[in-house]
Design an enzyme around this catalytic site. Sequence first.
Site, PDB file in Angstrom:
ATOM      1  N   GLU A 179      17.211  21.463  -4.744  1.00 34.93           N
ATOM      2  CA  GLU A 179      16.389  20.676  -5.674  1.00 34.93           C
ATOM      3  C   GLU A 179      14.962  20.633  -5.133  1.00 34.93           C
ATOM      4  OE1 GLU A 179      17.034  16.400  -5.737  1.00 34.93           O
ATOM      5  OE2 GLU A 179      16.600  16.371  -7.882  1.00 34.93           O
TER       6      GLU A 179
ATOM      7  N   CYS B 264      14.918  13.840 -11.967  1.00 36.57           N
ATOM      8  CA  CYS B 264      16.193  14.462 -11.582  1.00 36.57           C
ATOM      9  C   CYS B 264      16.623  15.543 -12.557  1.00 36.57           C
ATOM     10  CB  CYS B 264      17.270  13.398 -11.433  1.00 36.57           C
ATOM     11  SG  CYS B 264      17.293  12.263 -12.804  1.00 36.57           S
TER      12      CYS B 264
ATOM     13  N   LYS C  88      18.149  -2.989  -3.698  1.00 32.64           N
ATOM     14  CA  LYS C  88      17.296  -2.398  -2.655  1.00 32.64           C
ATOM     15  C   LYS C  88      16.516  -1.260  -3.311  1.00 32.64           C
ATOM     16  CE  LYS C  88      16.111   0.387   0.789  1.00 32.64           C
ATOM     17  NZ  LYS C  88      14.827   0.864   0.295  1.00 32.64           N
TER      18      LYS C  88
ATOM     19  N   GLU D  61      24.301   8.717  -8.755  1.00 32.84           N
ATOM     20  CA  GLU D  61      23.449   9.496  -9.673  1.00 32.84           C
ATOM     21  C   GLU D  61      22.496  10.288  -8.791  1.00 32.84           C
ATOM     22  OE1 GLU D  61      23.614   9.606 -12.956  1.00 32.84           O
ATOM     23  OE2 GLU D  61      25.053   8.003 -13.295  1.00 32.84           O
TER      24      GLU D  61
HETATM   25  P1  NAP Z   1      16.379   8.930  -1.535  1.00 37.07           P
HETATM   26  O1  NAP Z   1      15.495   9.314  -0.420  1.00 37.07           O
HETATM   27  O2  NAP Z   1      17.809   9.330  -1.471  1.00 37.07           O
HETATM   28  O3  NAP Z   1      16.247   7.348  -1.690  1.00 37.07           O
HETATM   29  C1  NAP Z   1      16.898   6.645  -2.704  1.00 37.07           C
HETATM   30  C2  NAP Z   1      17.160   5.227  -2.231  1.00 37.07           C
HETATM   31  O4  NAP Z   1      18.118   5.267  -1.162  1.00 37.07           O
HETATM   32  C3  NAP Z   1      15.926   4.538  -1.661  1.00 37.07           C
HETATM   33  O5  NAP Z   1      15.974   3.180  -1.996  1.00 37.07           O
HETATM   34  C4  NAP Z   1      16.115   4.742  -0.171  1.00 37.07           C
HETATM   35  O6  NAP Z   1      15.419   3.786   0.609  1.00 37.07           O
HETATM   36  C5  NAP Z   1      17.606   4.546  -0.051  1.00 37.07           C
HETATM   37  N1  NAP Z   1      18.192   5.097   1.177  1.00 37.07           N
HETATM   38  C6  NAP Z   1      17.676   6.006   2.031  1.00 37.07           C
HETATM   39  N2  NAP Z   1      18.554   6.231   3.051  1.00 37.07           N
HETATM   40  C7  NAP Z   1      19.626   5.441   2.823  1.00 37.07           C
HETATM   41  C8  NAP Z   1      20.869   5.227   3.497  1.00 37.07           C
HETATM   42  N3  NAP Z   1      21.194   5.873   4.634  1.00 37.07           N
HETATM   43  N4  NAP Z   1      21.752   4.348   2.974  1.00 37.07           N
HETATM   44  C9  NAP Z   1      21.473   3.690   1.825  1.00 37.07           C
HETATM   45  N5  NAP Z   1      20.308   3.850   1.135  1.00 37.07           N
HETATM   46  C10 NAP Z   1      19.401   4.721   1.626  1.00 37.07           C
HETATM   47  O7  NAP Z   1      15.829   9.486  -2.937  1.00 37.07           O
HETATM   48  P2  NAP Z   1      14.344   9.418  -3.508  1.00 37.07           P
HETATM   49  O8  NAP Z   1      13.525  10.414  -2.772  1.00 37.07           O
HETATM   50  O9  NAP Z   1      13.870   8.021  -3.622  1.00 37.07           O
HETATM   51  O10 NAP Z   1      14.611   9.930  -4.996  1.00 37.07           O
HETATM   52  C11 NAP Z   1      14.714  11.256  -5.315  1.00 37.07           C
HETATM   53  C12 NAP Z   1      16.150  11.701  -5.537  1.00 37.07           C
HETATM   54  O11 NAP Z   1      16.769  10.875  -6.516  1.00 37.07           O
HETATM   55  C13 NAP Z   1      16.213  13.096  -6.100  1.00 37.07           C
HETATM   56  O12 NAP Z   1      17.260  13.797  -5.481  1.00 37.07           O
HETATM   57  C14 NAP Z   1      16.512  12.871  -7.572  1.00 37.07           C
HETATM   58  O13 NAP Z   1      17.114  13.945  -8.229  1.00 37.07           O
HETATM   59  C15 NAP Z   1      17.410  11.685  -7.488  1.00 37.07           C
HETATM   60  N6  NAP Z   1      17.480  11.001  -8.789  1.00 37.07           N
HETATM   61  C16 NAP Z   1      18.628  11.074  -9.516  1.00 37.07           C
HETATM   62  C17 NAP Z   1      18.687  10.467 -10.770  1.00 37.07           C
HETATM   63  C18 NAP Z   1      19.934  10.507 -11.592  1.00 37.07           C
HETATM   64  O14 NAP Z   1      20.066   9.669 -12.475  1.00 37.07           O
HETATM   65  N7  NAP Z   1      20.849  11.408 -11.350  1.00 37.07           N
HETATM   66  C19 NAP Z   1      17.582   9.796 -11.262  1.00 37.07           C
HETATM   67  C20 NAP Z   1      16.423   9.755 -10.483  1.00 37.07           C
HETATM   68  C21 NAP Z   1      16.391  10.350  -9.241  1.00 37.07           C
HETATM   69  P3  NAP Z   1      13.997   4.179   1.286  1.00 37.07           P
HETATM   70  O15 NAP Z   1      13.071   4.426   0.161  1.00 37.07           O
HETATM   71  O16 NAP Z   1      13.690   2.959   2.065  1.00 37.07           O
HETATM   72  O17 NAP Z   1      14.254   5.400   2.121  1.00 37.07           O
END
Ligand code: NAP
Length: 473
Positions: A375, A281, A174, A247
């Site tokens: 963040e 991140c 997904k 992550e």
């Molecule tokens: P996000 O809003 O948490 O979304 C990540 C994924 O989760 C998307 O596919 C999102 O789908 C899905 N999602 C949203 N709500 C969900 C739920 N209730 N249950 C299951 N899945 C759900 O994060 P983002 O804005 O895309 O990415 C930014 C974040 O990722 C930042 O906090 C960044 O630090 C972190 N990140 C961490 C790493 C690492 O390796 N540690 C690497 C890259 C990014 P939708 O798009 O459809 O909402």
Amino acid sequence: MKQMLWINGENVETEKYRPLYNPFNGEKIAEVAEASNQDVARAIDAAERAASAMAGMEAHKRADILQKVADYIQEDREECARIIAEESSKPLKAARAEVDRTIMTYSFASQEARRIHGETIPLDAAPGGEGRVAYTVKEPLGVIAAITPFNFPMNLVAHKVGPALAAGNTVVLKPASQTPLSAYKIASYFHRAGLPAGALNVVTGSGKSVGDVLVSDDRVKKVTFTGSPAVGKYIRENAGLKRVTLELGSNSALIVDAGTNLKRVMPRIVSGAFSNQGQVCISIQRIYVQDTISEEFITLFIEEARNLKVGNPLDEETDIAAMISENDVTRAKSWIQTAVENGAELALGGDSEQQVLTPTVLLNAKPTDKISCEEVFAPVVHINTFSEFDEAIARVNESQFGLQAGVYTNDLQKAFKASKALHVGGVMINDIPTFRVDHMPYGGVKMSGTGREGIKYAIEEMTELKLVSFKLD
Ligand code: NAP
């Protein structure tokens, strides 16, 4: 362009489609399928049906498929970079770098597929264990749900799909709603490379609704998630006994000690703070500079940041383009404003036009300002000073997050001290926290998550250890 779901080796229609817009210019790029709960269940069915074929596939065949995918991406490098640039507004230069890393990630996965093995166990080391030969094997878990974020839409998919398939699992992927096209592209390469139907399925739609089906279905044996801490926590709370790798985010910090050759390292520090609009991140969010060099540091940093070219992600020269959503621009600006109201000095930027926020530098923000302790995930950095090295370590550690940290110092004792005392998943001595190559163990502590990626390490978490003991008499 109409993008259907990818289930059981074919494009599958669904009832609802959603328009996908380019974050930089608002142009419509595609109509993307919104999976219903039944669609997601169908994808899990397909993955479960393919599980025995994948578990039985020889290692060299899994390795070949992964290497072919790496080769196809190489052939289509430019097309892949453009897909990333259009759907995520990542500047083309950075998008090409992401494609190159994706190729490496699948190549590492191909290599690791050939060396997944256990060990022999000397059972006779314990009384009662005599007369036996024992060994361990690593078996695939079965169906893995992979949920990925927008900021590295191709390489972070590779960090889940690569090790999962290398180890003989099947996957329901997904991707983030803003960046589905690069994920579907990858599925088409796997299909062409001969992956059995159902071994990789891609379903798009709202994170909550697709995610809830994936997380609650007992046939899914593991959820591997990269994204925000709030969603990670929600998944963990609802995943029951499934394995979970998280992550998550961070507010990564860099310490710069006196004696550092500032002219030499400044371009790297500035790129670590602002590349992909700070939506990384391990982007540098907090900088702690020894006070005797802080004036020179700030002057050089601002000079370098001013040179960044803001513009269309598809222009060759662009360094900074649009953030992923208007809401994120509004959020980042309100955090900047609050920090300024609380006494921080705005030394650069802070302006926005449509979804582009200019590189922003704040001085002396309070540790309690959101710009410091949450963040920010935007092109915003704040610079603070310290006099004693221990104080800088304490400031880095006071975060609720702990992904990676960077330290520039020429003092070996301080370097050792920092590597021991910093509470993070990775310490980069004489480098920025934003350093990652794709085979190294990567992951965080505290609110930055649990588990490690980096193909070999992800495979550990995507396999089950089985003990086999032969009694010989
Ligand atoms: P996000 O809003 O948490 O979304 C990540 C994924 O989760 C998307 O596919 C999102 O789908 C899905 N999602 C949203 N709500 C969900 C739920 N209730 N249950 C299951 N899945 C759900 O994060 P983002 O804005 O895309 O990415 C930014 C974040 O990722 C930042 O906090 C960044 O630090 C972190 N990140 C961490 C790493 C690492 O390796 N540690 C690497 C890259 C990014 P939708 O798009 O459809 O909402």
